[in-house]
Design an enzyme around this catalytic site. Structure first.
Site, PDB file in Angstrom:
ATOM      1  CE1 TYR A  56      -4.174   0.595  -0.168  1.00  0.00           C
ATOM      2  CE2 TYR A  56      -4.411  -1.401   1.067  1.00  0.00           C
ATOM      3  CZ  TYR A  56      -5.039  -0.716   0.504  1.00  0.00           C
ATOM      4  OH  TYR A  56      -6.163  -0.591  -0.238  1.00  0.00           O
ATOM      5  CD  GLU A  58      -4.817   5.023   0.820  1.00  0.00           C
ATOM      6  OE1 GLU A  58      -4.421   3.911   1.581  1.00  0.00           O
ATOM      7  OE2 GLU A  58      -5.873   5.431   0.793  1.00  0.00           O
ATOM      8  CG  ASP A 202      -9.276   9.847 -23.807  1.00  0.00           C
ATOM      9  OD1 ASP A 202      -8.079   9.008 -24.063  1.00  0.00           O
ATOM     10  OD2 ASP A 202     -10.182   9.330 -23.317  1.00  0.00           O
ATOM     11  CB  THR A 228      -5.496   3.406 -21.664  1.00  0.00           C
ATOM     12  OG1 THR A 228      -5.600   3.638 -23.091  1.00  0.00           O
ATOM     13  CG2 THR A 228      -6.892   3.543 -21.030  1.00  0.00           C
ATOM     14  CE  LYS A 231      -8.034   1.661 -25.185  1.00  0.00           C
ATOM     15  NZ  LYS A 231      -8.242   2.415 -23.790  1.00  0.00           N
ATOM     16  NE  ARG A 237      -6.991  -3.267 -19.617  1.00  0.00           N
ATOM     17  CZ  ARG A 237      -8.120  -3.963 -20.070  1.00  0.00           C
ATOM     18  NH1 ARG A 237      -8.088  -4.963 -20.641  1.00  0.00           N
ATOM     19  NH2 ARG A 237      -9.486  -3.361 -19.819  1.00  0.00           N
TER      20      ARG A 237
HETATM   21  N1  DSN Z   1     -12.605  -0.101 -24.168  1.00  0.00           N
HETATM   22  C1  DSN Z   1     -11.974   0.750 -24.971  1.00  0.00           C
HETATM   23  C2  DSN Z   1     -12.147   0.480 -26.349  1.00  0.00           C
HETATM   24  O1  DSN Z   1     -12.081  -0.588 -26.606  1.00  0.00           O
HETATM   25  O2  DSN Z   1     -11.669   1.554 -26.965  1.00  0.00           O
HETATM   26  C3  DSN Z   1     -12.749   2.189 -24.466  1.00  0.00           C
HETATM   27  O3  DSN Z   1     -12.607   2.345 -23.572  1.00  0.00           O
END
Ligand code: DSN
Length: 420
Positions: A56, A58, A202, A228, A231, A237
């Protein structure tokens, strides 16, 4: 078999071990065209599965609410420094659990409930958290949604400006989940500047392309950037918020203590590893090949008569409107999955059908490029997609099974991190 080997898991919980093993094999044998997915390196996998999950912490480095941070602080500091170096930003927060919490932190930092926020509508390619109706962001804030032009499928910047001047949102999001074209960050910045709104880019889908120099960067145009990490960036993740120095404190407070408790330190370490990988010449070549593969696949699909939203792609993503093929997105996606080709059904702009049974499918080339596929192979993929979509309409399971065998033969020749 899965790598690293899961001998302890197999001994203590054979049921879960068996499912993980099967999923690894499925990932190895399929053509993964889900635009938001990728394969992480074994180094990223090892960091994700490390003992850092036990801790932990925080707070932020040097100011934590738990003792024992001698090694966690440098892990998080390395991740931050690498994010700053890769993207050329003044500030980075690597603690958001995923993309939606990262975007929620933006609301907490800059908006009060009921304030106007503007983003691309979900059916046009935006994200739920950009103020869409069913999201908390559209229920607790006044969501103003821009779309795309019906004739081009591209963002209508005149509409964006008109809506901005009319509603004067405090925050404008650009970016989304189904945008096959380059995002014009300077144009969005000019509009945000006219009404003194905070522009948030984003870049979840295109972060790896930006890191590898295959898409323009929002830095210098958008003072706040969310992404994120799993990708095109090919990390675990997770998510990050990057910003200029002026917005750093508001964003940090919004993440913790505003929205989250302890950061997931194993994920932070894995993000740091992925960011280091993103600085290599190999990654730069990867990012450009992702785009080359997408362009080659788009061309081959167009040549077979598929209708592509915007007519093609500039990035990793292709959106197909299947209306002219007489097959809806969902049965096509399910048939393609049976044929070993994994993608998702998706709405297309101005879709007359419902989101759970839409007219299109969405594809991306980030994962197949990681596996090593090249532009010359894209016509073969397009031919399989064409045959499988036809077979979906004709209930032709023989063809679908034949393609599944051919896909397996192709993909098992390409190594996958996490599988030996
Ligand atoms: N689930 C993501 C995507 O597939 O683009 C977006 O949140």
């Amino acid at each position: 078999m899965h790598e690293p080997a899961m001998t302890h898991l197999a001994a203590s919980d054979p049921e879960i071990a068996g499912l993980v093993e099967s999923e690894a094999q499925r990932q190895f044998e399929k053509i993964r065209l889900i635009a938001s997915e990728n394969y992480v390196s074994t180094a990223v996998l090892e960091a994700s599965g490390s003992v850092l999950t036990n801790k932990y912490s925080e707070g932020y480095a040097g100011k934590r609410y738990y003792e024992g941070q001698q090694f966690i602080d440098p892990v998080e500091t390395l991740a931050i420094d690498r994010a700053k170096a890769v993207f050329g930003v003044e500030h980075a927060n690597v603690q958001p659990y995923s993309g939606s919490p990262a975007n929620l932190a933006v609301y907490l930092a800059f908006l009060q409930p009921g304030d106007a926020v503007m983003g691309m509508g979900l059916p046009s390619g935006g994200h739920l958290t950009h103020g869409w109706t069913v999201s908390a962001t559209g229920r607790w804030f006044q969501g103003v949604r821009y779309g795309v032009r019906q004739d081009t499928g591209r963002v209508d910047l005149d509409e964006v400006r008109d809506l901005a001047l009319q509603h004067r949102p405090k925050v404008i999001f650009c970016g989304g989940t189904a945008i096959p074209r380059t995002i014009d960050f300077p144009a969005f910045a000019a509009i945000a500047g006219e009404i003194d709104a905070v522009l948030v880019a984003d870049i979840s889908h295109i972060a790896g392309l930006i890191a590898g120099g295959a898409h323009p960067s929002p830095v210098g145009h958008a003072p706040v950037i969310t992404t994120t990490t799993h990708k095109t960036l090919r990390g675990p993740r997770g998510a990050m918020i990057m910003s200029d120095a002026a917005h750093a404190s508001a964003l940090d407070k919004a993440v913790f203590p505003g929205l989250q408790g302890g950061p997931h330190n194993h994920t932070t370490a894995a993000i740091a590893v992925a960011l280091r990988e993103a600085t290599t010449p190999d990654f730069r070549e990867y990012a450009h090949r992702v785009v080359a593969n997408a362009k080659a696949l788009a061309e081959a699909l167009s040549a077979r008569g598929f209708d592509l939203v915007t007519g093609g792609t500039d990035n990793h993503l292709i959106l197909i409107d299947l209306t002219s093929r007489g097959v809806a997105g969902k049965p096509a996606a399910k048939a393609l999955d049976r044929a070993g080709i994994e993608l998702n059904y998706n709405t297309v702009p101005f879709d007359p059908r419902k989101p759970f049974d839409p007219s299109g499918v969405r594809l991306g080339t980030a994962a197949i490029t990681t596996r090593g596929l090249q532009p010359e192979q894209m016509p073969t993929l397009a031919a399989w997609i064409d045959e499988a979509v036809k077979a979906a309409g004709d209930d032709d399971e023989t063809t679908i099974s034949r393609i599944a065998g051919e896909v397996r033969d192709l993909m098992t020749a390409y190594p996958m991190s996490g599988w030996v």
